[in-house]
Design an enzyme around this catalytic site. Sequence first.
Site, PDB file in Angstrom:
ATOM      1  N   THR A  39       1.049  -1.292  -0.195  1.00  0.00           N
ATOM      2  CA  THR A  39      -0.033  -0.113  -0.127  1.00  0.00           C
ATOM      3  C   THR A  39       0.791   1.204  -0.051  1.00  0.00           C
ATOM      4  O   THR A  39       0.360   2.342  -0.146  1.00  0.00           O
ATOM      5  CB  THR A  39      -1.072   0.107   1.195  1.00  0.00           C
ATOM      6  OG1 THR A  39      -0.269  -0.159   2.446  1.00  0.00           O
ATOM      7  CG2 THR A  39      -1.858  -0.956   1.061  1.00  0.00           C
ATOM      8  N   VAL A  61       8.080  -7.119   6.269  1.00  0.00           N
ATOM      9  CA  VAL A  61       8.355  -7.533   7.826  1.00  0.00           C
ATOM     10  C   VAL A  61       7.869  -8.598   8.318  1.00  0.00           C
ATOM     11  O   VAL A  61       8.150  -9.024   9.604  1.00  0.00           O
ATOM     12  CB  VAL A  61       8.385  -6.060   8.439  1.00  0.00           C
ATOM     13  CG1 VAL A  61       9.379  -5.152   8.274  1.00  0.00           C
ATOM     14  CG2 VAL A  61       6.919  -5.614   8.864  1.00  0.00           C
ATOM     15  N   SER A  79       1.771  -1.455   7.811  1.00  0.00           N
ATOM     16  CA  SER A  79       0.276  -1.949   7.955  1.00  0.00           C
ATOM     17  C   SER A  79      -0.601  -1.446   7.119  1.00  0.00           C
ATOM     18  O   SER A  79      -0.514  -0.219   6.684  1.00  0.00           O
ATOM     19  CB  SER A  79      -0.325  -1.841   9.489  1.00  0.00           C
ATOM     20  OG  SER A  79      -1.380  -2.537   9.344  1.00  0.00           O
ATOM     21  N   ALA A 118       3.011   1.190  16.234  1.00  0.00           N
ATOM     22  CA  ALA A 118       1.734   1.984  15.959  1.00  0.00           C
ATOM     23  C   ALA A 118       0.409   1.078  16.266  1.00  0.00           C
ATOM     24  O   ALA A 118       0.324   0.163  15.554  1.00  0.00           O
ATOM     25  CB  ALA A 118       2.049   2.523  14.356  1.00  0.00           C
ATOM     26  N   TYR A 149      -7.779  -6.198  11.363  1.00  0.00           N
ATOM     27  CA  TYR A 149      -6.759  -5.257  11.787  1.00  0.00           C
ATOM     28  C   TYR A 149      -6.790  -4.836  13.475  1.00  0.00           C
ATOM     29  O   TYR A 149      -5.870  -4.818  13.861  1.00  0.00           O
ATOM     30  CB  TYR A 149      -7.375  -3.819  11.082  1.00  0.00           C
ATOM     31  CG  TYR A 149      -6.435  -2.567  11.135  1.00  0.00           C
ATOM     32  CD1 TYR A 149      -5.320  -2.544  10.731  1.00  0.00           C
ATOM     33  CD2 TYR A 149      -7.152  -1.480  12.064  1.00  0.00           C
ATOM     34  CE1 TYR A 149      -4.563  -1.223  10.950  1.00  0.00           C
ATOM     35  CE2 TYR A 149      -6.454  -0.317  11.993  1.00  0.00           C
ATOM     36  CZ  TYR A 149      -4.925  -0.290  11.672  1.00  0.00           C
ATOM     37  OH  TYR A 149      -4.129   1.084  11.737  1.00  0.00           O
TER      38      TYR A 149
END
Length: 330
Positions: A39, A61, A79, A118, A149
């Site tokens: 993204t 990662v 993410s 985060a 998520y």
Amino acid sequence: MAKKNRILITGAAGFLGSHLCDRFIKEGFRVVGMDNLITGDLRNIEHLFKNPDFEFFHHDVSTFVHVPGELNYILHFASPASPIDYLKIPIQTLKVGSLGTHNLLGLAKEKKARILVASTSEVYGDPLVHPQTEEYYGNVNPIGPRGVYDEAKRFQEAITMAYHTYHKVDTRIVRIFNTYGPRMRLNDGRVLPAFIGQALRGEDLTVFGDGSQTRSFCFVEDEVDGIFRLLMSEYHLPVNIGNPSEITILEFAEEIIKLTGTKQKIIFKPLPQDDPKQRQPDITKAKTLLGWQPKVSRREGLKITYEYFKSLPQEVLYQREHKNFDQYIK
Ligand code: UDP
């Protein structure tokens, strides 16, 4: 001259990641950016490639992470971050929050680096406590569309605390609320790029539900400053960083109509499942522990963001899907 600190930033080519790279370069750090570009977009960091203090690794990662040399700090910002992204790439979303975090905590342990992860206001789910304090445990549907998520981020917090407690890793957790600004992906489905994109294409603005649900939008420069201060603080429990100025989505659509001068109208579409009804950070902790509070008003921030979106090439305006998704969706 004192040796420069070296920081790894994952998700470096994304919206927040790229602004963090800029901030840490400005603060005199050597920055190692990492991104798998699902993204993220290299155009967000291309201005850094000629900087001798910036390196970039194209890497996912969620698989073993190797970074040669010393690292003093790690920021884990990789993410997917938009509800439509989670729907399209749910497994990757789960993996980067869980396996990715595990890999980076292992790296932090190995390098004796301080790591900040985060997290998100999504850990509060559709909150029953308002505004949300860090003590609230949340109201999350684990098997709903956002579960991939929300639960990955909740796992992320748990494993980060476990590494802090059992391995004595120096950890920080930021809970980020809705953030906006230049370099957001115009087609990522989130409300601000959606509305501005619609205004620029001369389409009606799509408000989901009756628009009475609320959000609180923080300008990216403020968000990055809060994250910077938290990393430099000695506080290891989660801290909300967001702008408490709350607005309904209907009012927000009206603000965008005014800002862009579009002649289009508001149309109503069904509310997505598990869409949180209200969201506002309680930032007492950030204020008292970090001396932080947002400085940029929505009026100023939206103006800057609109100028950015207006400056994008026409083809980006009409690109509905993210070009890099296809190769990852099996
Ligand atoms: N939303 C909307 N129209 C759109 C996109 C989003 O009304 O075209 C609403 C969405 O239902 C939610 C709010 O705007 O209530 C914020 O959505 P976003 O996807 O930006 O992020 P969220 O805060 O829900 O994660």
